[in-house]
Scaffold this active site. Structure first.
Site, PDB file in Angstrom:
ATOM      1  N   TYR A  28      15.669   3.367  25.315  1.00  0.00           N
ATOM      2  CA  TYR A  28      14.225   3.219  25.132  1.00  0.00           C
ATOM      3  C   TYR A  28      13.628   2.252  26.133  1.00  0.00           C
ATOM      4  O   TYR A  28      14.348   1.565  26.869  1.00  0.00           O
ATOM      5  CB  TYR A  28      13.912   2.783  23.694  1.00  0.00           C
ATOM      6  CG  TYR A  28      14.152   1.308  23.403  1.00  0.00           C
ATOM      7  CD1 TYR A  28      15.437   0.798  23.244  1.00  0.00           C
ATOM      8  CD2 TYR A  28      13.082   0.424  23.291  1.00  0.00           C
ATOM      9  CE1 TYR A  28      15.632  -0.546  22.969  1.00  0.00           C
ATOM     10  CE2 TYR A  28      13.276  -0.922  23.012  1.00  0.00           C
ATOM     11  CZ  TYR A  28      14.551  -1.402  22.859  1.00  0.00           C
ATOM     12  OH  TYR A  28      14.749  -2.738  22.588  1.00  0.00           O
ATOM     13  N   LYS A 140      19.334  -0.504  27.785  1.00  0.00           N
ATOM     14  CA  LYS A 140      18.342  -0.684  26.709  1.00  0.00           C
ATOM     15  C   LYS A 140      18.556   0.423  25.680  1.00  0.00           C
ATOM     16  O   LYS A 140      17.789   1.390  25.593  1.00  0.00           O
ATOM     17  CB  LYS A 140      16.927  -0.680  27.291  1.00  0.00           C
ATOM     18  CG  LYS A 140      15.917  -1.411  26.414  1.00  0.00           C
ATOM     19  CD  LYS A 140      14.702  -1.822  27.198  1.00  0.00           C
ATOM     20  CE  LYS A 140      13.532  -2.299  26.352  1.00  0.00           C
ATOM     21  NZ  LYS A 140      13.766  -3.495  25.564  1.00  0.00           N
ATOM     22  N   GLU A 173      20.577 -14.482  25.284  1.00  0.00           N
ATOM     23  CA  GLU A 173      19.124 -14.261  25.357  1.00  0.00           C
ATOM     24  C   GLU A 173      18.581 -14.241  23.940  1.00  0.00           C
ATOM     25  O   GLU A 173      19.315 -14.454  22.974  1.00  0.00           O
ATOM     26  CB  GLU A 173      18.816 -12.937  26.076  1.00  0.00           C
ATOM     27  CG  GLU A 173      19.409 -11.719  25.395  1.00  0.00           C
ATOM     28  CD  GLU A 173      19.187 -10.414  26.164  1.00  0.00           C
ATOM     29  OE1 GLU A 173      18.214 -10.296  26.913  1.00  0.00           O
ATOM     30  OE2 GLU A 173      20.015  -9.500  25.957  1.00  0.00           O
ATOM     31  N   LEU A 197      19.870  -8.008  28.796  1.00  0.00           N
ATOM     32  CA  LEU A 197      18.978  -6.982  29.325  1.00  0.00           C
ATOM     33  C   LEU A 197      18.325  -7.514  30.601  1.00  0.00           C
ATOM     34  O   LEU A 197      17.889  -8.663  30.629  1.00  0.00           O
ATOM     35  CB  LEU A 197      17.881  -6.708  28.279  1.00  0.00           C
ATOM     36  CG  LEU A 197      16.917  -5.591  28.659  1.00  0.00           C
ATOM     37  CD1 LEU A 197      17.577  -4.231  28.457  1.00  0.00           C
ATOM     38  CD2 LEU A 197      15.636  -5.679  27.840  1.00  0.00           C
TER      39      LEU A 197
END
Ligand code: PDD
Length: 273
Positions: A28, A140, A173, A197
């Site tokens: 996505y 992702k 993250e 990411l």
């Protein structure tokens, strides 16, 4: 059976057989517009193409995705839009292996970007959580269970974001954001590896930080280093940059958004104009 109703197999909508539901087998993107202008469209499409290719979903032209995004954006007429889209490998009876002839399913949703002026003015609290994700967080992917659990844990603690910590005690993250510390004259953030990411807001944040005179250090932070940093920040498409004023229940420096977080936020906004 769907909910409590017996449905003959031939009448079941193929969407119930979407591999995205069975396996999270899809990828996505989330992008946004500012005042009627799409932001970083090429960057998002490039990352999306990389995600598709990493999980071997073929047969979808990235230019066709671009056309669909533009068409939906024009039709919606939302000036500050959040644009979510995903592609799954397609619908088929549940079997881990896939048939190369499957037709991918595409879904796109447009909505108003949630107003986060208060967070951007006052800063947010964050809490740490073990990073339970898989080893290809650079893709992702629709598999977000570990992110969902971490985010919920943070929300239950009154925090706006969960900061993920790997087995070595290093921060990767946020559950839905990039994470940064300002230490002296440096902006420190984890390097782009398979564990995080490649955030697009991160790229612009690094540029903004350079423009306000900070040196960039791409090295993972320990929880202890983050806890005693001068300033902390998160960044994501839907939130821009937001100062972190509380880390695991303790104030960051004086507990107010710091000088550099404010300067970076102002500089970042210039890229979106
Ligand atoms: N998430 N890291 C993770 C795990 C994320 O889910 C996101 C964004 C980011 C920031 O990436 P970007 O700057 O490209 O938005 C970092 C989106 C917004 C989401 O899942 O809704």
């Amino acid at each position: 059976m769907i909910q409590d109703k017996i449905v003959p197999a031939a009448e079941v909508d193929p969407i119930h057989y979407d591999r995205g539901i069975f396996f999270g087998d899809g990828v996505y993107e989330v992008m946004r517009s500012y005042d009627g202008k799409l932001f970083a469209l090429d960057e998002h499409l490039r990352r999306f193409a990389n995600s598709l290719s990493a999980i071997e979903i073929t047969g979808l032209d990235i230019d066709e995705i671009r056309v669909r995004v533009l068409k939906a954006f024009d039709a919606a007429g939302i000036a500050n839009a959040k644009i979510y889209f995903h592609v799954t490998r397609g619908s088929a009876p549940r079997d881990r292996g896939w048939d190369d002839n499957l037709k991918p399913n595409f879904f796109l949703n447009l909505s108003e970007v949630a107003d986060n002026t208060e967070d951007r003015t006052k800063g947010i609290a964050v809490s740490t959580h073990p990073d339970w994700r898989w080893k290809r967080c650079d893709i992702k992917s629709l598999n977000l269970l570990a992110n969902v659990l971490a985010t919920t844990d943070a929300a239950r603690k009154g925090c706006g974001e969960a900061i993920l910590v790997d087995e070595a005690g290093l921060i990767t993250e946020g559950a839905g954001s990039a994470f940064f510390a300002i230490r002296g004259q440096t902006l420190q953030t984890a390097p782009l590896t398979a564990n995080i990411l490649p955030s697009i807001t991160r790229e612009f944040t690094l540029k903004a930080a350079g423009n306000v005179g900070l040196q960039i250090v791409e090295e993972s932070l320990t929880v202890e280093q983050a806890a005693c940093a001068d300033e902390l920040m998160i960044a994501s498409t839907t939130q821009d940059t937001v100062a972190v004023v509380k880390f695991d229940g303790k104030p960051v420096a004086d507990g107010k958004p710091g000088k550099y977080a404010k300067l970076i936020a102002e500089e970042f906004r210039l890229f979106t104009a």
